[in-house]
Scaffold this motif. Structure first.
Motif, mmCIF file in Angstrom:
data_model
loop_
_atom_site.group_PDB
_atom_site.id
_atom_site.type_symbol
_atom_site.label_atom_id
_atom_site.label_comp_id
_atom_site.label_asym_id
_atom_site.label_seq_id
_atom_site.Cartn_x
_atom_site.Cartn_y
_atom_site.Cartn_z
ATOM 1 N N ILE A 1 5.986 15.251 -6.021
ATOM 2 C CA ILE A 1 5.671 15.450 -4.605
ATOM 3 C C ILE A 1 5.522 14.107 -3.890
ATOM 4 O O ILE A 1 6.022 13.928 -2.776
ATOM 5 C CB ILE A 1 4.409 16.319 -4.451
ATOM 6 C CG1 ILE A 1 4.730 17.753 -4.842
ATOM 7 C CG2 ILE A 1 3.857 16.254 -3.039
ATOM 8 C CD1 ILE A 1 3.519 18.643 -4.999
ATOM 9 N N VAL A 2 4.849 13.157 -4.523
ATOM 10 C CA VAL A 2 4.695 11.825 -3.916
ATOM 11 C C VAL A 2 6.055 11.167 -3.738
ATOM 12 O O VAL A 2 6.362 10.615 -2.673
ATOM 13 C CB VAL A 2 3.759 10.941 -4.771
ATOM 14 C CG1 VAL A 2 3.842 9.481 -4.355
ATOM 15 C CG2 VAL A 2 2.338 11.443 -4.679
ATOM 16 N N TRP A 3 6.894 11.249 -4.751
ATOM 17 C CA TRP A 3 8.198 10.596 -4.714
ATOM 18 C C TRP A 3 9.099 11.228 -3.653
ATOM 19 O O TRP A 3 9.582 10.549 -2.742
ATOM 20 C CB TRP A 3 8.843 10.696 -6.085
ATOM 21 C CG TRP A 3 10.098 9.908 -6.273
ATOM 22 C CD1 TRP A 3 10.759 9.136 -5.361
ATOM 23 C CD2 TRP A 3 10.848 9.808 -7.477
ATOM 24 N NE1 TRP A 3 11.869 8.568 -5.933
ATOM 25 C CE2 TRP A 3 11.952 8.963 -7.222
ATOM 26 C CE3 TRP A 3 10.700 10.344 -8.747
ATOM 27 C CZ2 TRP A 3 12.890 8.657 -8.197
ATOM 28 C CZ3 TRP A 3 11.640 10.033 -9.702
ATOM 29 C CH2 TRP A 3 12.713 9.199 -9.440
ATOM 30 N N ILE A 4 9.320 12.530 -3.738
ATOM 31 C CA ILE A 4 10.240 13.205 -2.824
ATOM 32 C C ILE A 4 9.654 13.275 -1.413
ATOM 33 O O ILE A 4 10.353 13.062 -0.419
ATOM 34 C CB ILE A 4 10.596 14.605 -3.342
ATOM 35 C CG1 ILE A 4 11.223 14.526 -4.727
ATOM 36 C CG2 ILE A 4 11.518 15.334 -2.367
ATOM 37 C CD1 ILE A 4 12.480 13.699 -4.804
ATOM 38 N N GLY A 5 8.361 13.560 -1.313
ATOM 39 C CA GLY A 5 7.727 13.620 0.006
ATOM 40 C C GLY A 5 7.735 12.280 0.705
ATOM 41 O O GLY A 5 7.952 12.199 1.915
ATOM 42 N N GLY A 6 7.530 11.216 -0.034
ATOM 43 C CA GLY A 6 7.574 9.877 0.539
ATOM 44 C C GLY A 6 8.971 9.503 1.018
ATOM 45 O O GLY A 6 9.134 8.864 2.064
ATOM 46 N N MET A 7 9.977 9.916 0.249
ATOM 47 C CA MET A 7 11.349 9.643 0.677
ATOM 48 C C MET A 7 11.674 10.412 1.954
ATOM 49 O O MET A 7 12.311 9.872 2.864
ATOM 50 C CB MET A 7 12.334 10.029 -0.437
ATOM 51 C CG MET A 7 12.306 9.087 -1.609
ATOM 52 S SD MET A 7 13.305 9.598 -3.017
ATOM 53 C CE MET A 7 14.851 9.999 -2.275
ATOM 54 N N LEU A 61 9.644 8.094 9.682
ATOM 55 C CA LEU A 61 9.342 6.701 10.004
ATOM 56 C C LEU A 61 10.540 5.948 10.581
ATOM 57 O O LEU A 61 10.439 5.308 11.628
ATOM 58 C CB LEU A 61 8.823 5.976 8.760
ATOM 59 C CG LEU A 61 8.531 4.493 8.935
ATOM 60 C CD1 LEU A 61 7.385 4.289 9.911
ATOM 61 C CD2 LEU A 61 8.229 3.856 7.597
ATOM 62 N N ARG A 62 11.680 6.025 9.905
ATOM 63 C CA ARG A 62 12.839 5.238 10.309
ATOM 64 C C ARG A 62 13.334 5.563 11.717
ATOM 65 O O ARG A 62 13.562 4.643 12.515
ATOM 66 C CB ARG A 62 13.968 5.389 9.287
ATOM 67 C CG ARG A 62 15.108 4.417 9.487
ATOM 68 C CD ARG A 62 16.241 4.650 8.508
ATOM 69 N NE ARG A 62 16.822 5.973 8.616
ATOM 70 C CZ ARG A 62 17.744 6.318 9.533
ATOM 71 N NH1 ARG A 62 18.163 5.438 10.405
ATOM 72 N NH2 ARG A 62 18.229 7.532 9.567
ATOM 73 N N LEU A 112 9.143 -1.997 8.279
ATOM 74 C CA LEU A 112 9.790 -1.198 7.242
ATOM 75 C C LEU A 112 9.684 -1.857 5.868
ATOM 76 O O LEU A 112 9.511 -1.173 4.857
ATOM 77 C CB LEU A 112 11.250 -0.940 7.609
ATOM 78 C CG LEU A 112 11.467 -0.022 8.811
ATOM 79 C CD1 LEU A 112 12.946 0.087 9.144
ATOM 80 C CD2 LEU A 112 10.860 1.337 8.583
ATOM 81 N N ALA A 113 9.764 -3.180 5.814
ATOM 82 C CA ALA A 113 9.627 -3.875 4.533
ATOM 83 C C ALA A 113 8.229 -3.684 3.950
ATOM 84 O O ALA A 113 8.075 -3.447 2.745
ATOM 85 C CB ALA A 113 9.933 -5.360 4.706
ATOM 86 N N ALA A 114 7.204 -3.749 4.797
ATOM 87 C CA ALA A 114 5.829 -3.568 4.318
ATOM 88 C C ALA A 114 5.585 -2.133 3.870
ATOM 89 O O ALA A 114 4.998 -1.886 2.814
ATOM 90 C CB ALA A 114 4.835 -3.961 5.411
ATOM 91 N N VAL A 115 6.058 -1.174 4.668
ATOM 92 C CA VAL A 115 5.856 0.238 4.313
ATOM 93 C C VAL A 115 6.608 0.579 3.040
ATOM 94 O O VAL A 115 6.059 1.218 2.128
ATOM 95 C CB VAL A 115 6.300 1.152 5.480
ATOM 96 C CG1 VAL A 115 6.354 2.600 5.048
ATOM 97 C CG2 VAL A 115 5.369 0.988 6.659
ATOM 98 N N LEU A 116 7.864 0.172 2.941
ATOM 99 C CA LEU A 116 8.647 0.497 1.758
ATOM 100 C C LEU A 116 8.150 -0.245 0.523
ATOM 101 O O LEU A 116 8.249 0.273 -0.592
ATOM 102 C CB LEU A 116 10.126 0.216 2.008
ATOM 103 C CG LEU A 116 10.784 1.159 3.017
ATOM 104 C CD1 LEU A 116 12.234 0.753 3.261
ATOM 105 C CD2 LEU A 116 10.693 2.603 2.569
#
Length: 83
Positions: A14-20, A27-28, A44-48
């Motif tokens: 959930i963290v992985w897919i939800g974050g993507m 965000l983008r 975007l660099a800091a968030v990613l």
């Protein structure tokens, strides 16, 4: 024990897919429409960067809980035909 492993496994996914999903579809587009490129790139660099740290931990949790669950239920045995 099985329910804890399943919870850990699903939480990692959930963290992985939800974050993507959040990064790509929430965000983008907002960052692209609200910020000029010189401000957008550091954001975007800091968030990613933080997101990929969380994803690395999620992958460890997914693999660890998956292998632990397989070990608890018994690993499938490989059969070689013709030997």
């Amino acid at each position: 024990m099985r329910s804890i492993l399943l919870l850990l496994h699903l939480s990692g996914v959930i963290v992985w897919i939800g974050g993507m999903f959040f990064a790509q579809f929430c965000l983008r587009p907002v960052a692209a429409s609200q910020l000029p490129p010189p401000q957008r790139l550091p954001l975007l660099a800091a968030v990613l960067g933080r997101f990929f740290t969380a994803v690395a931990l999620s992958i460890v949790a997914i693999l660890g809980s998956g292998f632990a669950s397989m070990a608890a239920t018994g690993l499938p045995r490989r059969r070689c035909i013709g030997m």
